[in-house]
Design a protein around this motif. Structure first.
Motif, PDB file in Angstrom:
ATOM      1  N   ASP A 198       0.822  -1.215   0.000  1.00  0.00           N
ATOM      2  CA  ASP A 198       0.000   0.000   0.000  1.00  0.00           C
ATOM      3  C   ASP A 198       0.858   1.268   0.000  1.00  0.00           C
ATOM      4  O   ASP A 198       0.387   2.341   0.391  1.00  0.00           O
ATOM      5  CB  ASP A 198      -0.920   0.006   1.230  1.00  0.00           C
ATOM      6  CG  ASP A 198      -0.136  -0.051   2.550  1.00  0.00           C
ATOM      7  OD1 ASP A 198       1.080  -0.338   2.506  1.00  0.00           O
ATOM      8  OD2 ASP A 198      -0.733   0.200   3.611  1.00  0.00           O
ATOM      9  N   VAL A 199       2.127   1.146  -0.451  1.00  0.00           N
ATOM     10  CA  VAL A 199       3.076   2.263  -0.314  1.00  0.00           C
ATOM     11  C   VAL A 199       2.609   3.526  -1.036  1.00  0.00           C
ATOM     12  O   VAL A 199       2.917   4.643  -0.625  1.00  0.00           O
ATOM     13  CB  VAL A 199       4.491   1.841  -0.789  1.00  0.00           C
ATOM     14  CG1 VAL A 199       4.554   1.674  -2.302  1.00  0.00           C
ATOM     15  CG2 VAL A 199       5.544   2.847  -0.315  1.00  0.00           C
ATOM     16  N   GLU A 200       1.802   3.360  -2.091  1.00  0.00           N
ATOM     17  CA  GLU A 200       1.369   4.546  -2.847  1.00  0.00           C
ATOM     18  C   GLU A 200       0.355   5.398  -2.073  1.00  0.00           C
ATOM     19  O   GLU A 200       0.032   6.501  -2.496  1.00  0.00           O
ATOM     20  CB  GLU A 200       0.801   4.111  -4.207  1.00  0.00           C
ATOM     21  CG  GLU A 200       1.936   3.691  -5.147  1.00  0.00           C
ATOM     22  CD  GLU A 200       1.469   2.793  -6.283  1.00  0.00           C
ATOM     23  OE1 GLU A 200       1.712   3.171  -7.445  1.00  0.00           O
ATOM     24  OE2 GLU A 200       0.876   1.737  -6.029  1.00  0.00           O
ATOM     25  N   GLN A 201      -0.097   4.902  -0.915  1.00  0.00           N
ATOM     26  CA  GLN A 201      -0.965   5.711  -0.049  1.00  0.00           C
ATOM     27  C   GLN A 201      -0.148   6.605   0.891  1.00  0.00           C
ATOM     28  O   GLN A 201      -0.708   7.341   1.699  1.00  0.00           O
ATOM     29  CB  GLN A 201      -1.877   4.796   0.781  1.00  0.00           C
ATOM     30  CG  GLN A 201      -2.857   3.995  -0.071  1.00  0.00           C
ATOM     31  CD  GLN A 201      -3.623   2.960   0.742  1.00  0.00           C
ATOM     32  OE1 GLN A 201      -3.758   3.087   1.960  1.00  0.00           O
ATOM     33  NE2 GLN A 201      -4.110   1.936   0.069  1.00  0.00           N
ATOM     34  N   PHE A 202       1.206   6.510   0.788  1.00  0.00           N
ATOM     35  CA  PHE A 202       2.087   7.288   1.657  1.00  0.00           C
ATOM     36  C   PHE A 202       2.835   8.347   0.853  1.00  0.00           C
ATOM     37  O   PHE A 202       3.056   8.203  -0.351  1.00  0.00           O
ATOM     38  CB  PHE A 202       3.089   6.371   2.358  1.00  0.00           C
ATOM     39  CG  PHE A 202       2.442   5.460   3.385  1.00  0.00           C
ATOM     40  CD1 PHE A 202       2.353   5.852   4.720  1.00  0.00           C
ATOM     41  CD2 PHE A 202       1.913   4.237   3.008  1.00  0.00           C
ATOM     42  CE1 PHE A 202       1.747   5.027   5.655  1.00  0.00           C
ATOM     43  CE2 PHE A 202       1.298   3.407   3.931  1.00  0.00           C
ATOM     44  CZ  PHE A 202       1.214   3.808   5.264  1.00  0.00           C
ATOM     45  N   THR A 203       3.229   9.417   1.566  1.00  0.00           N
ATOM     46  CA  THR A 203       4.010  10.494   0.934  1.00  0.00           C
ATOM     47  C   THR A 203       5.460  10.068   0.782  1.00  0.00           C
ATOM     48  O   THR A 203       6.088  10.312  -0.251  1.00  0.00           O
ATOM     49  CB  THR A 203       3.958  11.775   1.810  1.00  0.00           C
ATOM     50  OG1 THR A 203       2.642  11.960   2.312  1.00  0.00           O
ATOM     51  CG2 THR A 203       4.406  12.989   1.012  1.00  0.00           C
ATOM     52  N   TYR A 204       6.004   9.441   1.859  1.00  0.00           N
ATOM     53  CA  TYR A 204       7.401   9.017   1.860  1.00  0.00           C
ATOM     54  C   TYR A 204       7.519   7.618   2.450  1.00  0.00           C
ATOM     55  O   TYR A 204       6.697   7.195   3.271  1.00  0.00           O
ATOM     56  CB  TYR A 204       8.278   9.967   2.705  1.00  0.00           C
ATOM     57  CG  TYR A 204       8.280  11.402   2.236  1.00  0.00           C
ATOM     58  CD1 TYR A 204       8.679  11.729   0.932  1.00  0.00           C
ATOM     59  CD2 TYR A 204       7.898  12.441   3.083  1.00  0.00           C
ATOM     60  CE1 TYR A 204       8.681  13.038   0.507  1.00  0.00           C
ATOM     61  CE2 TYR A 204       7.897  13.757   2.659  1.00  0.00           C
ATOM     62  CZ  TYR A 204       8.288  14.052   1.360  1.00  0.00           C
ATOM     63  OH  TYR A 204       8.281  15.353   0.930  1.00  0.00           O
ATOM     64  N   LEU A 205       8.592   6.934   2.039  1.00  0.00           N
ATOM     65  CA  LEU A 205       8.940   5.622   2.574  1.00  0.00           C
ATOM     66  C   LEU A 205      10.300   5.754   3.256  1.00  0.00           C
ATOM     67  O   LEU A 205      11.216   6.383   2.708  1.00  0.00           O
ATOM     68  CB  LEU A 205       9.021   4.603   1.430  1.00  0.00           C
ATOM     69  CG  LEU A 205       9.578   3.215   1.741  1.00  0.00           C
ATOM     70  CD1 LEU A 205       8.678   2.456   2.714  1.00  0.00           C
ATOM     71  CD2 LEU A 205       9.744   2.404   0.443  1.00  0.00           C
ATOM     72  N   VAL A 206      10.436   5.186   4.460  1.00  0.00           N
ATOM     73  CA  VAL A 206      11.724   5.173   5.165  1.00  0.00           C
ATOM     74  C   VAL A 206      12.136   3.718   5.355  1.00  0.00           C
ATOM     75  O   VAL A 206      11.362   2.914   5.887  1.00  0.00           O
ATOM     76  CB  VAL A 206      11.633   5.872   6.540  1.00  0.00           C
ATOM     77  CG1 VAL A 206      12.956   5.749   7.300  1.00  0.00           C
ATOM     78  CG2 VAL A 206      11.253   7.342   6.367  1.00  0.00           C
ATOM     79  N   GLY A 207      13.336   3.375   4.896  1.00  0.00           N
ATOM     80  CA  GLY A 207      13.887   2.046   5.126  1.00  0.00           C
ATOM     81  C   GLY A 207      15.018   2.167   6.127  1.00  0.00           C
ATOM     82  O   GLY A 207      16.018   2.832   5.851  1.00  0.00           O
ATOM     83  N   ALA A 208      14.856   1.560   7.309  1.00  0.00           N
ATOM     84  CA  ALA A 208      15.866   1.681   8.363  1.00  0.00           C
ATOM     85  C   ALA A 208      16.512   0.323   8.589  1.00  0.00           C
ATOM     86  O   ALA A 208      15.853  -0.635   8.977  1.00  0.00           O
ATOM     87  CB  ALA A 208      15.243   2.195   9.652  1.00  0.00           C
ATOM     88  N   GLY A 209      17.819   0.266   8.315  1.00  0.00           N
ATOM     89  CA  GLY A 209      18.562  -0.979   8.472  1.00  0.00           C
ATOM     90  C   GLY A 209      19.880  -0.854   7.741  1.00  0.00           C
ATOM     91  O   GLY A 209      20.309   0.252   7.404  1.00  0.00           O
ATOM     92  N   GLY A 210      20.510  -1.980   7.471  1.00  0.00           N
ATOM     93  CA  GLY A 210      21.737  -1.978   6.692  1.00  0.00           C
ATOM     94  C   GLY A 210      21.430  -1.898   5.206  1.00  0.00           C
ATOM     95  O   GLY A 210      20.269  -1.759   4.788  1.00  0.00           O
ATOM     96  N   ASP A 211      22.480  -1.991   4.394  1.00  0.00           N
ATOM     97  CA  ASP A 211      22.307  -1.868   2.940  1.00  0.00           C
ATOM     98  C   ASP A 211      21.384  -2.944   2.376  1.00  0.00           C
ATOM     99  O   ASP A 211      20.615  -2.687   1.448  1.00  0.00           O
ATOM    100  CB  ASP A 211      23.672  -1.933   2.250  1.00  0.00           C
ATOM    101  CG  ASP A 211      24.516  -0.690   2.540  1.00  0.00           C
ATOM    102  OD1 ASP A 211      23.941   0.392   2.723  1.00  0.00           O
ATOM    103  OD2 ASP A 211      25.754  -0.817   2.593  1.00  0.00           O
ATOM    104  N   GLY A 212      21.450  -4.154   2.933  1.00  0.00           N
ATOM    105  CA  GLY A 212      20.594  -5.235   2.441  1.00  0.00           C
ATOM    106  C   GLY A 212      19.123  -4.919   2.631  1.00  0.00           C
ATOM    107  O   GLY A 212      18.302  -5.120   1.731  1.00  0.00           O
ATOM    108  N   THR A 213      18.778  -4.374   3.805  1.00  0.00           N
ATOM    109  CA  THR A 213      17.390  -3.987   4.087  1.00  0.00           C
ATOM    110  C   THR A 213      16.942  -2.885   3.140  1.00  0.00           C
ATOM    111  O   THR A 213      15.859  -2.951   2.542  1.00  0.00           O
ATOM    112  CB  THR A 213      17.252  -3.491   5.546  1.00  0.00           C
ATOM    113  OG1 THR A 213      17.616  -4.554   6.429  1.00  0.00           O
ATOM    114  CG2 THR A 213      15.840  -3.037   5.847  1.00  0.00           C
ATOM    115  N   VAL A 214      17.786  -1.864   2.997  1.00  0.00           N
ATOM    116  CA  VAL A 214      17.428  -0.709   2.164  1.00  0.00           C
ATOM    117  C   VAL A 214      17.235  -1.130   0.708  1.00  0.00           C
ATOM    118  O   VAL A 214      16.246  -0.749   0.062  1.00  0.00           O
ATOM    119  CB  VAL A 214      18.490   0.406   2.284  1.00  0.00           C
ATOM    120  CG1 VAL A 214      18.259   1.504   1.244  1.00  0.00           C
ATOM    121  CG2 VAL A 214      18.479   1.002   3.691  1.00  0.00           C
ATOM    122  N   SER A 215      18.158  -1.936   0.171  1.00  0.00           N
ATOM    123  CA  SER A 215      18.038  -2.302  -1.243  1.00  0.00           C
ATOM    124  C   SER A 215      16.857  -3.236  -1.486  1.00  0.00           C
ATOM    125  O   SER A 215      16.158  -3.124  -2.494  1.00  0.00           O
ATOM    126  CB  SER A 215      19.340  -2.890  -1.785  1.00  0.00           C
ATOM    127  OG  SER A 215      19.676  -4.070  -1.109  1.00  0.00           O
TER     128      SER A 215
END
Length: 319
Positions: A66-83
């Motif tokens: 449902d990410v398109e219902q949000f203004t921004y997305l935050v990925g918190a973790g290491g590079d593997g989580t973010v990618s």
């Protein structure tokens, strides 16, 4: 208590009406994350913040359906989580913040992001984003995404050896494991680069999208994360220490100190698709995550797949 220097931003309601989805890896990094403080600041600024904690065996796509219902997305973790999160949200056109909560956080470093919660909250308030490419990697029919680089050979072996050291030594684990790789095994690599067959003998292949290693040192010159192409790096040197001159070269180029003084250890080629196989099976890594799958694998560029929040300008991200 967290002490801030300088004038602290006052709650202003600048994020009223903003919905922010925070997906976080509770296992990332060592030490205390500033994520709770960061989320508190966003809420004080009027944002609605929805938190989702990564759970074992839940596909990443489930967190962002449902990410398109949000203004921004935050990925918190290491590079593997973010990618992984960026890949799950690719082409959804929702700007994403790579919140640095892991050990190396190379994606955050490449985006020239600050480390502290107040400055990261300011990045979100600013809302400035850059659209960049991603890589898609396919191994045995399974597809995954990466932002930084994928590699088979010496760099993946280095990451494998650093895993057991990471808890005790943090980022220094990578340096320690690099020293153990002074004489990595050589093999013959068989490549297909944009359909053209190519062979070489060496210690590894790196497929780079972003081009900076730790401390924003360029891996090699002329890597851009938004040109619709990878930079494929053929590592021909017999040992890791022989690659140091190439790092010196790329720093010299970055600082406009003249032509390269060293060459022959590395060769770089630009490509949109790359297939990699090798006479000897090699471990594979992408964005710092080691995978037991070995060569062969295929990587394809995904042009402009993700928008990252950053105060940096496009030129700042190129080597």
């Amino acid at each position: 208590m967290h002490v801030m220097t300088g004038a602290a931003p006052t709650p202003s309601g600048t994020l009223n009406g903003t919905r922010i989805l925070v997906v976080f890896n509770p296992k990332s990094g060592s030490g205390d994350s500033q994520l709770p403080q960061f989320m508190q600041m966003l809420r004080e600024d009027g944002a609605e913040v929805v938190e989702r904690e990564l759970q074992k065996d839940t596909p990443m796509a489930d967190y962002v359906q449902d990410v398109e219902q949000f203004t921004y997305l935050v990925g918190a973790g290491g590079d593997g989580t973010v990618s992984s999160l960026a890949y799950a949200a690719r082409y959804k056109n929702v700007p994403m913040l790579a919140f640095p909560a892991g050990t190396a956080n190379l994606i955050a470093q490449n985006l020239d992001l600050p480390q502290d919660a107040p400055a990261l909250a300011e990045i979100v308030r600013g809302g400035h984003s850059l659209r960049v490419d991603m890589g898609e990697i396919e191994v045995k029919g399974e597809k995954s995404g990466f932002c930084m680089l994928a590699g088979a050979g010496a760099d993946a072996s280095m990451i494998r050896d650093s895993e057991e050291l990471k808890e005790r030594f943090g980022a220094m684990a990578y340096v320690m494991s690099a020293m153990k790789q002074l004489n990595p095994k050589k093999t013959t690599f068989h490549l297909k680069i944009d359909g053209q067959l190519r062979e070489f003998e060496g210690i590894g292949v790196m497929i780079a999208n972003f081009g900076m290693a730790n401390y924003r040192l360029p891996i090699t010159s002329d890597i851009s994360p938004s040109d619709g192409r990878f930079t494929v790096i053929l590592m021909k040197a017999g040992n890791i220490m022989r690659l140091l001159p190439n790092l010196i070269d790329s720093v010299r180029a970055k600082l406009n100190l003249g032509d390269p003084m060293f060459s022959g250890n590395l060769e770089t080629i630009e490509a949109r698709t790359v297939e990699v196989d090798a006479d000897d099976p090699f471990p594979l890594q992408y964005d710092g995550e080691l995978h037991v799958e070995t060569t062969p694998f295929q990587a394809s560029i995904l042009p402009g797949a993700i928008r990252f929040l950053t105060a940096a300008k496009r030129d700042d991200l190129e080597t």
